[in-house]
Write a protein that holds these residues in place. Sequence first.
Motif, short mmCIF file in Angstrom:
data_model
loop_
_atom_site.label_atom_id
_atom_site.label_comp_id
_atom_site.label_asym_id
_atom_site.label_seq_id
_atom_site.Cartn_x
_atom_site.Cartn_y
_atom_site.Cartn_z
N GLU A 55 0.83 -1.20 0.00
CA GLU A 55 0.00 0.00 0.00
C GLU A 55 0.87 1.25 0.00
OE1 GLU A 55 -3.97 -0.60 2.52
OE2 GLU A 55 -2.22 -1.43 3.53
N TYR A 56 1.93 1.21 0.78
CA TYR A 56 2.84 2.36 0.88
C TYR A 56 3.42 2.70 -0.49
CZ TYR A 56 6.82 5.16 2.59
OH TYR A 56 7.73 6.16 2.82
N LYS A 57 3.83 1.68 -1.22
CA LYS A 57 4.43 1.90 -2.53
C LYS A 57 3.45 2.50 -3.53
CE LYS A 57 7.94 -1.70 -2.04
NZ LYS A 57 8.40 -3.03 -2.49
N SER A 58 2.17 2.33 -3.29
CA SER A 58 1.17 2.86 -4.21
C SER A 58 0.99 4.37 -4.05
CB SER A 58 -0.18 2.16 -4.00
OG SER A 58 -0.75 2.54 -2.75
N GLY A 59 1.61 4.94 -3.01
CA GLY A 59 1.51 6.37 -2.76
C GLY A 59 1.49 6.65 -1.28
N THR A 113 2.48 11.25 21.93
CA THR A 113 1.41 12.18 21.59
C THR A 113 1.06 11.90 20.13
OG1 THR A 113 2.26 13.86 23.10
CG2 THR A 113 0.76 14.60 21.35
N VAL A 114 -0.18 11.50 19.88
CA VAL A 114 -0.56 11.01 18.55
C VAL A 114 -1.75 11.77 17.97
CG1 VAL A 114 -1.12 8.96 17.17
CG2 VAL A 114 0.19 8.72 19.29
N PHE A 115 -1.66 12.08 16.68
CA PHE A 115 -2.77 12.69 15.93
C PHE A 115 -3.09 11.77 14.74
CE2 PHE A 115 -0.50 16.14 17.97
CZ PHE A 115 -1.52 16.90 18.53
N GLU A 116 -4.38 11.54 14.50
CA GLU A 116 -4.80 10.62 13.44
C GLU A 116 -5.39 11.37 12.25
OE1 GLU A 116 -7.61 7.82 15.25
OE2 GLU A 116 -6.81 8.55 17.15
N LEU A 117 -5.19 10.80 11.06
CA LEU A 117 -5.78 11.35 9.85
C LEU A 117 -7.14 10.70 9.64
CD1 LEU A 117 -5.75 12.95 7.21
CD2 LEU A 117 -4.44 11.08 6.16
N VAL A 118 -8.20 11.45 9.85
CA VAL A 118 -9.55 10.94 9.68
C VAL A 118 -9.80 10.63 8.20
CG1 VAL A 118 -12.01 11.47 9.88
CG2 VAL A 118 -10.43 12.20 11.68
N GLY A 119 -10.24 9.41 7.92
CA GLY A 119 -10.52 9.04 6.54
C GLY A 119 -9.31 8.50 5.81
N GLY A 120 -8.14 8.58 6.45
CA GLY A 120 -6.93 8.01 5.89
C GLY A 120 -6.52 8.56 4.53
N MET A 121 -5.69 7.75 3.84
CA MET A 121 -5.18 8.16 2.53
C MET A 121 -6.30 8.31 1.50
SD MET A 121 -2.01 8.94 2.15
CE MET A 121 -1.57 8.67 0.44
N ASN A 122 -7.36 7.56 1.69
CA ASN A 122 -8.48 7.67 0.75
C ASN A 122 -9.03 9.10 0.73
OD1 ASN A 122 -8.24 4.95 0.22
ND2 ASN A 122 -9.86 4.34 1.65
N LYS A 123 -9.26 9.65 1.91
CA LYS A 123 -9.79 11.01 2.00
C LYS A 123 -8.71 12.03 1.63
CE LYS A 123 -12.64 13.98 4.91
NZ LYS A 123 -13.36 14.12 6.22
N TRP A 124 -7.47 11.75 2.02
CA TRP A 124 -6.34 12.64 1.68
C TRP A 124 -6.26 12.82 0.17
CZ3 TRP A 124 -2.66 15.31 4.58
CH2 TRP A 124 -1.48 15.69 3.94
N LYS A 125 -6.37 11.73 -0.57
CA LYS A 125 -6.29 11.78 -2.03
C LYS A 125 -7.52 12.46 -2.63
CE LYS A 125 -3.40 7.66 -2.67
NZ LYS A 125 -3.35 6.26 -3.19
N ARG A 126 -8.70 12.17 -2.06
CA ARG A 126 -9.94 12.78 -2.58
C ARG A 126 -9.89 14.29 -2.47
NH1 ARG A 126 -12.68 8.59 0.12
NH2 ARG A 126 -13.34 10.03 1.77
N GLU A 127 -9.22 14.78 -1.44
CA GLU A 127 -9.13 16.24 -1.24
C GLU A 127 -7.95 16.86 -1.97
OE1 GLU A 127 -9.75 17.66 2.69
OE2 GLU A 127 -11.48 16.37 3.06
N GLY A 128 -7.27 16.04 -2.78
CA GLY A 128 -6.20 16.57 -3.63
C GLY A 128 -4.91 16.92 -2.91
N LYS A 129 -4.68 16.31 -1.77
CA LYS A 129 -3.45 16.58 -1.02
C LYS A 129 -2.27 15.86 -1.70
CE LYS A 129 -5.71 18.93 2.04
NZ LYS A 129 -5.63 20.42 2.04
N PRO A 130 -1.05 16.38 -1.53
CA PRO A 130 0.11 15.81 -2.23
C PRO A 130 0.44 14.38 -1.81
CG PRO A 130 0.80 17.41 -0.59
CD PRO A 130 -0.68 17.54 -0.69
N VAL A 131 0.76 13.57 -2.80
CA VAL A 131 1.10 12.17 -2.58
C VAL A 131 2.42 11.86 -3.27
CG1 VAL A 131 0.43 9.76 -2.99
CG2 VAL A 131 -1.32 11.47 -2.42
N LYS A 132 3.32 11.23 -2.55
CA LYS A 132 4.59 10.81 -3.13
C LYS A 132 4.45 9.37 -3.63
CE LYS A 132 8.26 12.60 -2.57
NZ LYS A 132 9.13 13.48 -3.39
#
Length: 205
Positions: A25-29, A81-100
């Motif tokens: 999964e990591y390698k996919s972005g 001290t931990v912060f979570e990304l709600v919706g994960g990479m799926n939501k990150w990508k849907r909102e057009g955030k940068p992906v390596k």
Amino acid sequence: MDPTAFEQKIKSGSVQILDVRTSKEYKSGYIDNAMLADWLNEKQFNERTQHLDKSRPVLVYCASGIRSAEAAEVLRTRGYTVFELVGGMNKWKREGKPVKGDKPVSQMGTEDFNKLVQQSNLVLVDFGATWCPPCRKMEPVLQQLEKDLSGQFALTKIDAGVHTALMKQMNVEALPHFFVYKNGQKVWDKQGIVSLEELKKALQL
């Protein structure tokens, strides 16, 4: 945190980004500068996350938010001290955030590897990866080693996230894994965190 808040937290600096998906999964972005510790692989997760810095916040994510929520809960019990990304990479990508994404790289064969370890009379081989927490912890040690023993050995880094076939041939099961070659022959190897003094001693065999 939603993707926008998560992104702003990253930009604020002095944070650690942790991807708890599988290596496939990591390698996919992935999010730039993220380290990897597969939540579904308990041994790997525990081994890698023990090297995280408790003085700096950990920003954790997965594909949808389920695994990262579970991982975050465990990390908090361990003092992070931990912060979570709600919706994960799926939501990150849907909102057009940068992906390596990793660019395709040819697998290194045994013949190419043998040429590398014969480039100098004394070679230190480092099987590691940018997404590996203990590998990052070793970086300043390796930099100091190169300063202290300048010109006395050659450092060869093998990206374990790419050259998986070579890893299997070399019996590299966990990262980082170091090898010392003298005149093309292996004289020492060790897995995991290694001290500066131990590396110096290995290079002076």
